[in-house]
Design a protein around this motif. Structure first.
Motif, mmCIF file in Angstrom:
data_model
loop_
_atom_site.group_PDB
_atom_site.id
_atom_site.type_symbol
_atom_site.label_atom_id
_atom_site.label_comp_id
_atom_site.label_asym_id
_atom_site.label_seq_id
_atom_site.Cartn_x
_atom_site.Cartn_y
_atom_site.Cartn_z
ATOM 1 N N PRO A 75 -22.974 -29.888 -18.897
ATOM 2 C CA PRO A 75 -22.059 -28.720 -18.282
ATOM 3 C C PRO A 75 -20.651 -29.175 -18.835
ATOM 4 C CG PRO A 75 -22.638 -30.320 -16.513
ATOM 5 C CD PRO A 75 -23.760 -30.800 -17.758
ATOM 6 N N SER A 76 -19.808 -28.045 -18.986
ATOM 7 C CA SER A 76 -18.491 -28.301 -19.524
ATOM 8 C C SER A 76 -17.705 -27.582 -18.333
ATOM 9 C CB SER A 76 -18.109 -27.819 -21.052
ATOM 10 O OG SER A 76 -18.596 -26.469 -21.153
ATOM 11 N N THR A 77 -18.271 -27.181 -17.469
ATOM 12 C CA THR A 77 -17.535 -26.490 -16.509
ATOM 13 C C THR A 77 -17.664 -27.105 -15.087
ATOM 14 O OG1 THR A 77 -19.533 -24.979 -15.725
ATOM 15 C CG2 THR A 77 -17.902 -24.170 -17.452
ATOM 16 N N PHE A 78 -17.143 -26.679 -13.809
ATOM 17 C CA PHE A 78 -17.348 -27.502 -12.697
ATOM 18 C C PHE A 78 -18.865 -27.578 -12.146
ATOM 19 C CE2 PHE A 78 -17.504 -26.911 -7.972
ATOM 20 C CZ PHE A 78 -16.775 -27.987 -7.740
ATOM 21 N N ARG A 79 -19.144 -28.745 -11.985
ATOM 22 C CA ARG A 79 -20.124 -29.409 -11.467
ATOM 23 C C ARG A 79 -20.928 -29.210 -10.150
ATOM 24 N NH1 ARG A 79 -19.446 -34.598 -15.149
ATOM 25 N NH2 ARG A 79 -19.086 -33.489 -16.909
ATOM 26 N N GLY A 80 -20.022 -28.584 -9.297
ATOM 27 C CA GLY A 80 -20.229 -28.499 -7.793
ATOM 28 C C GLY A 80 -20.213 -29.710 -6.891
ATOM 29 N N ILE A 81 -19.280 -30.440 -7.495
ATOM 30 C CA ILE A 81 -19.239 -32.071 -6.716
ATOM 31 C C ILE A 81 -17.938 -32.631 -7.373
ATOM 32 C CG2 ILE A 81 -20.456 -33.273 -8.494
ATOM 33 C CD1 ILE A 81 -21.364 -35.017 -5.878
ATOM 34 N N THR A 82 -17.192 -33.241 -6.206
ATOM 35 C CA THR A 82 -16.027 -33.973 -6.623
ATOM 36 C C THR A 82 -16.218 -35.245 -5.906
ATOM 37 O OG1 THR A 82 -14.637 -33.261 -4.681
ATOM 38 C CG2 THR A 82 -14.633 -31.859 -6.857
ATOM 39 N N LEU A 83 -15.280 -36.107 -6.335
ATOM 40 C CA LEU A 83 -15.347 -37.619 -5.491
ATOM 41 C C LEU A 83 -13.928 -37.695 -5.228
ATOM 42 C CD1 LEU A 83 -16.902 -39.647 -8.534
ATOM 43 C CD2 LEU A 83 -17.817 -38.911 -6.705
ATOM 44 N N LYS A 106 -7.697 -37.778 -17.278
ATOM 45 C CA LYS A 106 -7.199 -36.205 -17.505
ATOM 46 C C LYS A 106 -6.830 -35.879 -16.468
ATOM 47 C CE LYS A 106 -8.433 -32.092 -19.405
ATOM 48 N NZ LYS A 106 -9.517 -31.316 -19.836
ATOM 49 N N LEU A 107 -5.516 -35.335 -16.310
ATOM 50 C CA LEU A 107 -4.986 -34.428 -15.271
ATOM 51 C C LEU A 107 -5.508 -33.306 -15.104
ATOM 52 C CD1 LEU A 107 -2.653 -34.272 -13.203
ATOM 53 C CD2 LEU A 107 -1.011 -33.124 -14.650
ATOM 54 N N LEU A 108 -6.302 -32.943 -14.186
ATOM 55 C CA LEU A 108 -6.891 -31.473 -13.674
ATOM 56 C C LEU A 108 -5.866 -30.677 -12.944
ATOM 57 C CD1 LEU A 108 -10.323 -32.651 -12.874
ATOM 58 C CD2 LEU A 108 -9.623 -31.909 -14.986
ATOM 59 N N LYS A 109 -5.210 -31.194 -12.131
ATOM 60 C CA LYS A 109 -4.039 -30.493 -11.226
ATOM 61 C C LYS A 109 -3.218 -31.653 -10.571
ATOM 62 C CE LYS A 109 -4.259 -27.160 -7.369
ATOM 63 N NZ LYS A 109 -5.333 -26.531 -6.585
ATOM 64 N N ALA A 110 -2.047 -31.202 -10.904
ATOM 65 C CA ALA A 110 -0.967 -32.136 -10.363
ATOM 66 C C ALA A 110 -0.903 -32.229 -8.846
ATOM 67 C CB ALA A 110 0.324 -31.706 -10.677
ATOM 68 N N THR A 114 -0.948 -28.982 0.269
ATOM 69 C CA THR A 114 -2.131 -28.035 0.433
ATOM 70 C C THR A 114 -1.904 -27.060 1.547
ATOM 71 O OG1 THR A 114 -3.224 -29.499 1.931
ATOM 72 C CG2 THR A 114 -3.681 -29.786 -0.396
ATOM 73 N N ASP A 115 -2.767 -25.889 1.516
ATOM 74 C CA ASP A 115 -2.498 -24.875 2.548
ATOM 75 C C ASP A 115 -3.219 -25.388 4.018
ATOM 76 O OD1 ASP A 115 -5.423 -24.927 2.300
ATOM 77 O OD2 ASP A 115 -5.425 -22.798 1.671
ATOM 78 N N TYR A 116 -3.863 -26.578 4.155
ATOM 79 C CA TYR A 116 -4.264 -27.287 5.192
ATOM 80 C C TYR A 116 -3.460 -28.369 5.948
ATOM 81 C CZ TYR A 116 -6.577 -30.630 2.164
ATOM 82 O OH TYR A 116 -6.565 -31.617 1.118
ATOM 83 N N GLY A 117 -2.042 -28.465 5.147
ATOM 84 C CA GLY A 117 -1.198 -29.462 5.716
ATOM 85 C C GLY A 117 -1.622 -30.925 5.057
ATOM 86 N N GLY A 118 -2.130 -30.986 3.834
ATOM 87 C CA GLY A 118 -2.624 -32.141 3.478
ATOM 88 C C GLY A 118 -1.706 -32.051 1.978
ATOM 89 N N TYR A 119 -1.851 -33.108 0.962
ATOM 90 C CA TYR A 119 -1.098 -33.232 -0.151
ATOM 91 C C TYR A 119 -2.497 -33.766 -1.144
ATOM 92 C CZ TYR A 119 2.353 -34.997 -3.526
ATOM 93 O OH TYR A 119 3.044 -35.083 -4.768
ATOM 94 N N SER A 120 -2.480 -33.255 -2.268
ATOM 95 C CA SER A 120 -3.669 -33.593 -3.180
ATOM 96 C C SER A 120 -3.184 -33.317 -4.617
ATOM 97 C CB SER A 120 -5.129 -33.173 -2.760
ATOM 98 O OG SER A 120 -5.275 -31.936 -3.261
ATOM 99 N N GLY A 121 -4.092 -34.050 -5.520
ATOM 100 C CA GLY A 121 -4.292 -33.685 -6.919
ATOM 101 C C GLY A 121 -5.501 -34.176 -7.397
ATOM 102 N N TYR A 122 -5.873 -33.632 -8.484
ATOM 103 C CA TYR A 122 -7.171 -33.846 -8.975
ATOM 104 C C TYR A 122 -6.986 -34.497 -10.576
ATOM 105 C CZ TYR A 122 -9.733 -31.297 -5.848
ATOM 106 O OH TYR A 122 -10.217 -30.901 -4.600
ATOM 107 N N PHE A 123 -8.022 -35.577 -10.808
ATOM 108 C CA PHE A 123 -7.945 -36.350 -12.320
ATOM 109 C C PHE A 123 -9.401 -36.183 -12.569
ATOM 110 C CE2 PHE A 123 -7.901 -40.244 -9.709
ATOM 111 C CZ PHE A 123 -9.061 -40.842 -10.405
ATOM 112 N N ALA A 124 -9.600 -36.382 -13.953
ATOM 113 C CA ALA A 124 -11.012 -36.400 -14.330
ATOM 114 C C ALA A 124 -11.185 -37.812 -15.086
ATOM 115 C CB ALA A 124 -11.415 -35.277 -15.384
#
Length: 151
Positions: A75-83, A106-110, A114-124
């Motif tokens: 898969p080169s798309t979202f696999r339905g799981i994150t860590l 690799k930066l996925l999202k800076a 968040t809309d639930y009152g948190g703070y997050s980003g994503y890397f791969a």
């Protein structure tokens, strides 16, 4: 008369990631600072202490074969799981994101509010496995490195 079997205690003990280049993945996770265990396995499989479930790295094609699944197409798309790498503060999220990117992630999202009152980003990681770096209400990280959920 059949004997009723009691339900086993549920537990998540190991997360195994299929990887394309075991050497590169070992180098990446070593650089992130995870503590490798059972190094006698060499490059056949790598096990890391995460403070919770064990993280294992295993060659993608061999992991697919072990699970009786095809390893192609990959898969080169979202696999339905994150860590997730839960943090104590927003500043820690920023630090972890910068650190991971500096180690080849690799930066996925800076990182962002968040809309639930948190703070997050994503890397791969090198194989595209997405990691969320996050601080979230109701989820604390203890001195033991374990996540503690609010009641």
């Amino acid at each position: 008369m059949s004997k009723q079997v009691s339900a086993p205690v549920p537990r998540l003990t190991v997360i195994t990631l299929g990887v394309s280049d075991i050497r590169a993945s070992i180098a990446f996770y070593d650089a992130l600072g995870f503590s490798r265990r059972l190094q006698a396995t060499g490059e056949a499989v790598a096990f890391y202490d995460t403070g919770g479930p064990v993280l294992a790295l295993y060659p993608w094609d061999q992991l697919a074969a072990d699970a009786a699944l095809p390893d192609q197409p990959r898969p080169s798309t979202f696999r339905g799981i994150t860590l997730a790498w839960n943090c104590r503060t927003r500043e820690e999220v920023d630090t972890v994101m910068a650190f991971a990117l500096g180690k080849g992630a690799k930066l996925l999202k800076a990182a962002h509010e968040t809309d639930y009152g948190g703070y997050s980003g994503y890397f791969a990681d090198p194989d595209g496995h997405p990691w969320e770096v996050v601080v979230a209400p109701g989820i604390a990280v203890g001195e033991d490195r374990r996540v503690h959920l609010a009641e």
